[in-house]
Design an enzyme around this catalytic site. Structure first.
Site, PDB file in Angstrom:
ATOM      1  N   ASN A 440       0.835  -1.189   0.000  1.00  0.00           N
ATOM      2  CA  ASN A 440       0.000   0.000   0.000  1.00  0.00           C
ATOM      3  C   ASN A 440       0.878   1.249   0.000  1.00  0.00           C
ATOM      4  O   ASN A 440       1.587   1.515   0.974  1.00  0.00           O
ATOM      5  CB  ASN A 440      -0.900   0.027   1.228  1.00  0.00           C
ATOM      6  CG  ASN A 440      -1.657   1.344   1.367  1.00  0.00           C
ATOM      7  OD1 ASN A 440      -2.667   1.568   0.710  1.00  0.00           O
ATOM      8  ND2 ASN A 440      -1.154   2.255   2.199  1.00  0.00           N
ATOM      9  N   GLU A 441       0.889   1.974  -1.108  1.00  0.00           N
ATOM     10  CA  GLU A 441       1.452   3.327  -1.243  1.00  0.00           C
ATOM     11  C   GLU A 441       2.965   3.415  -1.104  1.00  0.00           C
ATOM     12  O   GLU A 441       3.512   4.514  -0.965  1.00  0.00           O
ATOM     13  CB  GLU A 441       0.774   4.300  -0.266  1.00  0.00           C
ATOM     14  CG  GLU A 441      -0.706   4.499  -0.548  1.00  0.00           C
ATOM     15  CD  GLU A 441      -1.375   5.541   0.334  1.00  0.00           C
ATOM     16  OE1 GLU A 441      -0.728   6.044   1.271  1.00  0.00           O
ATOM     17  OE2 GLU A 441      -2.562   5.842   0.091  1.00  0.00           O
TER      18      GLU A 441
END
Length: 858
Positions: A440-441
């Protein structure tokens, strides 16, 4: 022949004790042994004993920080009967230990662990005895172990949220604190512990199913069944496939475990599994029995099976640059309207059975069809994935990395590889799981600090400025491809020139709230091919607010306790930015709850409405998904969740649900200013233009009647027109565009536009009394409007609440005294002549109260 398996599994859940113990960090600790359950965590047990306050109340989060810096021991004793002890294999199986643990049996160290996400099978043959086996689980401080790993392997690295040592720990990252959750780093045996004895056992079972053919009605099943035995050829398998009613579909006896099994089914012999809204979710059962040469039952396994084909289509689009990012299930391209998922509690062992299913049932109530399991939590409980299988909710599964520049070194990578293998093996057979994403990210963070080089495709990344590319681009895809047929995506977000590219891959659209803090009526310009995160904060139910302190003097928005229950940086400024731009509001807690909730509802409803419009049919899937951040909370707090910790839906839940109905109708309006000519800036015409469209997620075209009505709040003047329209299948359809009816052309900004409310209602011509969908578009911002007295009428008949008004009303929220009722709808806009009915479970004859914008309570 034996009717019960020779292989035996016993849960070790009795006679446990725990205590803090002395360590290099805590000297001269006075041990205090107390009975406990297992699975559990230190926090949970200390809270039950009354030795710590409830970390979710007041400022108590900060009173329990010492726990994560201590060392703890859990211990028990157990017996093994002689028959079990004589088996070829005597194992202890630890489903999950949180996190740094030395396992000691009868005074001998038998294993050490440092990854919360791993299960461990440890042979105790030769160490175990018949009576009084002493088992100790010695847990070292997660905070200090992660700190030492950080010091040893490169030092602090950039990250968003939490402390930098989390990047060196294979422990649920949210426990270090996030912008919606507290700092609570749990310690203890967080999953079951078993004693297993066996001569042979069924190990890994891999089931790959496909559904093919022009109508996706031809199926196949491939099964690879691994036997844990050095003499696996001495055993045979009986395998039976049954449907939901228990009828045998196919079976085989005496199958060799050395051979893979392939079954082909005739046309229509097997029913396919579809996402909710696109078909049914038939589930089959594969029963496997392992038998020895004499036919005695040695072990057995039951696996749930479904037949579907899933792929992610990324291909050029008509009329726009970039490529699609659309999930295709059994040949059907699906608009994925859903939510992100974070862990449902900081104390995972306190999540009672059935709670995960309730969350999935809430998704179903909200007309959602996808859930993204976010990478800063855990690979979730089987109950969550099982429920998604049952209800047809697609699952986007992240690997457990979030918002950091993670290190990459051999010891860590070996642990990550084992973690990934176990996660893929456990999740791959769920028909709901359609994608694994690397993190995630993390690419977004790497871009933000200038260490992502998209021109480097060497595959040699461990010594680069972004070493975790080795994990995301080498290690994880190899595991996923080797062990499953599930699509792998490097990151979320990822694709295009950067991770924020709106034309390729998925994006996280945080330029509302974060970033440039755009007004939400710009959602149409902020669209991506698939928006896997976006959001707006809103307070939880007032009942939930009342839970976070027993000191009622603290229950106002700016109190220390209230502030501590919102972990987002700058949240007061950002909430007020969006509130002040749009509403007149008061600061008492009931008003603040109402207005932040209505703001969240309007904001998120607009996003789904505008982005679903972009799903225009095959080759024109300009936006193919919208997953709100987030469905749930891990504690009682203010966050972006659309339902709070106690599963109480916020108004935003209902505004989203309306935009994800099979049929919807949408309106957009904007002022268009046209100068008389290029020589002047003083003389112009201002046109208020609107566009009208409908959406149809069914697989057949739909004839509909669209009624468009307007109401001038100042003059009470009304206008009405209608359209006969054919809504395209599985797509949006443009219906009409033009001037807002009754809105004059203005020639100066000093001329105030007429306050005209526009409502569109969609009907089936064969059932003219039933409204399939409705939407009321009000002139914005609402702070400029003078709301007339609407003469709202509320008629209650049993659990049915009938709402009508003589003039338009915006944002009606219903409530009762005491425990909340279960409402079928909330945050309603009413229009005269259009009675709406809300169903409410649990009214129990209580009076229904209402609140709406401009009702005088602000």
């Amino acid at each position: 022949m034996s009717t019960s398996p020779i292989a035996k599994r016993t849960v070790l859940d009795r006679d446990w004790q725990f205590s803090q113990v002395s360590s290099q960090h805590w000297l001269d600790v006075k041990e205090s042994w107390n009975p406990c359950k297992v699975p559990t965590s230190v926090h949970s047990e200390l809270k039950k004993l009354g030795k710590i306050p409830d970390p979710y109340k007041d400022l108590n989060e900060w009173e329990v920080q010492w726990i994560q810096e201590g060392d703890w021991v859990f211990k028990t004793s157990f017996d093994i009967d002689e028959f079990q002890l004589k088996q070829d294999n005597v194992d202890l199986l630890f489903d999950g230990l949180d996190t740094y643990c030395t396992i000691v049996l009868n005074g001998r160290t038998i294993a050490t662990t440092e990854n919360m996400f791993l299960s461990h099978r440890v042979s105790i043959k030769g160490v175990a005895q018949a009576k009084d086996n002493e088992l100790e689980l010695r847990f070292a401080s997660p905070w200090h172990e992660a700190r030492l790993a950080e010091e040893k392997n490169g030092g602090p690295k950039p990250l968003w949220n939490g402390a930098s040592n989390r990047l060196y720990s294979r422990k649920a990252q949210y426990g270090w604190g996030w912008d919606w959750g507290p700092i609570i780093m749990t310690v203890g045996p967080w999953k079951d512990i078993h004693l297993e004895t066996y001569p042979a056992r069924i190990g890994d079972v891999r089931i790959d199913t496909t559904l093919t053919g022009s109508q996706y009605n031809v199926a196949s099943l491939n099964a690879a069944i691994v036997i844990a035995s050095s003499t696996s050829n001495a055993y045979k398998l009986d395998v039976t496939l049954k449907d939901a009613a228990g009828h045998v579909v196919k079976s085989v006896s005496g199958h060799s475990p050395l051979d893979a099994m392939k079954w082909d089914f005739k046309d229509g012999e097997i029913d396919g599994w579809y996402p909710r809204g696109y078909g049914e979710q038939p589930l089959y059962t594969l029963e496997i029995q392992l038998k020895d040469k004499d036919g005695a039952l040695v072990d057995q396994s039951v696996k749930r099976v479904a037949f579907r084909s899933a792929k992610l289509v990324q291909e050029p689009l008509h009329d726009q640059e970039g490529t699609s990012f659309v999930f295709e299930i059994n040949g059907i391209r699906v608009f994925c309207g859903g939510s992100n998922w974070i862990p449902a509690d900081n104390f995972l062992t306190e999540i009672e059975p059935g709670r995960y299913k309730k969350w999935v049932e809430l998704l179903v109530r909200g007309n959602q069809n996808m859930l993204r399991v976010w990478g800063g939590g855990v690979y979730e409980a089987d109950e969550l994935y099982d429920a998604c299988d049952e209800y047809g909710i697609l699952v986007w599964q992240d690997f457990m990395f979030g918002c950091g520049l993670y290190p990459s070194y051999p010891q860590l990578n070996d642990s990550i590889k084992s973690e990934a293998e176990q996660a893929v093996i456990r999740l791959r057979d769920h028909p709901s799981v359609v994608i694994f994403a690397g993190n995630n990210e993390d690419y977004a963070l790497a871009e933000s600090i200038g260490v992502m080089d998209y021109n480097d495709n060497s595959g040699n990344y461990m010594n680069s400025k972004f070493p975790a590319r080795h994990i995301y681009e080498v290690l994880l895809p190899e595991v996923v491809d080797r062990l499953s047929t599930v699509f792998y995506h490097r990151s979320s977000p990822y694709g295009g020139k950067t991770s924020a590219d709106q034309t390729v891959g998925d994006i996280h659209q945080w330029n509302v709230w974060h970033g440039t803090q755009e007004p939400w009526n710009n959602w149409d310009n902020l669209a991506g091919r698939f928006v896997s995160e976006f959001g707006m904060q809103g307070y939880p139910d007032l009942r939930t607010v009342n839970e976070w302190s027993d000191d009622k003097s603290q229950l106002f928005p700016q109190s220390r306790v209230s502030v501590n229950h919102n972990k987002a940086d700058g949240f007061e400024r950002r909430l007020e930015l969006y509130l002040m731009e749009n509403f007149r509001h008061a600061f008492d807690m009931p008003s603040y709850v109402y207005y932040t909730q209505i703001m969240q509802a309007e904001c998120l409803g607009a996003a789904y409405r505008l982005w679903r419009r972009n799903f225009k049919g095959r080759g024109k899937e300009y936006t193919s998904g919208a997953l709100v951040w987030q469905i749930n909370d891990c504690w009682p707090c203010v966050s972006w969740a659309i339902a709070d910790y106690y599963l109480r839906p916020k108004p935003a839940f209902f505004s989203i649900a309306r935009e994800l109905l099979p049929y919807t109708v949408g309106i957009a309006r904007k002022d268009i200013k046209k100068l008389k000519d290029k020589t002047t800036s003083a003389f112009s015409e201002i046109h208020q233009e609107m566009q009208l469209w409908g959406c149809n997620s069914t697989l057949v075209e739909k004839d509909v009647l669209v009624v468009l009505e307007t109401y001038n709040l100042s003059t009470d003047k009304r206008d009405k027109q209608s359209f006969n329209v054919k809504l395209s299948a599985n797509a949006s359809t443009e219906i009409w565009a033009g001037q807002v009816p009754g809105q004059p052309i203005r020639t100066t900004d000093a001329q105030v536009p007429e306050p005209i409310v526009v409502q569109a209602r969609l009907y089936d011509p064969t059932k003219p009394d039933i409204v399939l969908a409705r939407y009321s578009n009000w002139p914005e911002p609402w702070k400029y409007l003078t709301f007339p007295e609407p003469n709202l009428k509320v008629k209650v008949n049993g659990d049915k609440v009938e709402l009508s008004s003589e003039k338009p009303i915006k944002g009606v929220v219903l409530d009762v005294e005491g425990e909340d009722a279960e409402w079928s709808d909330q945050a309603l806009d009413l229009f005269p002549g259009d009675t709406q009915v809300v169903h409410a479970k649990g009214l129990n004859r209580r009076a229904v109260s209402t609140r709406y914008i401009g009702d005088g309570s602000a």
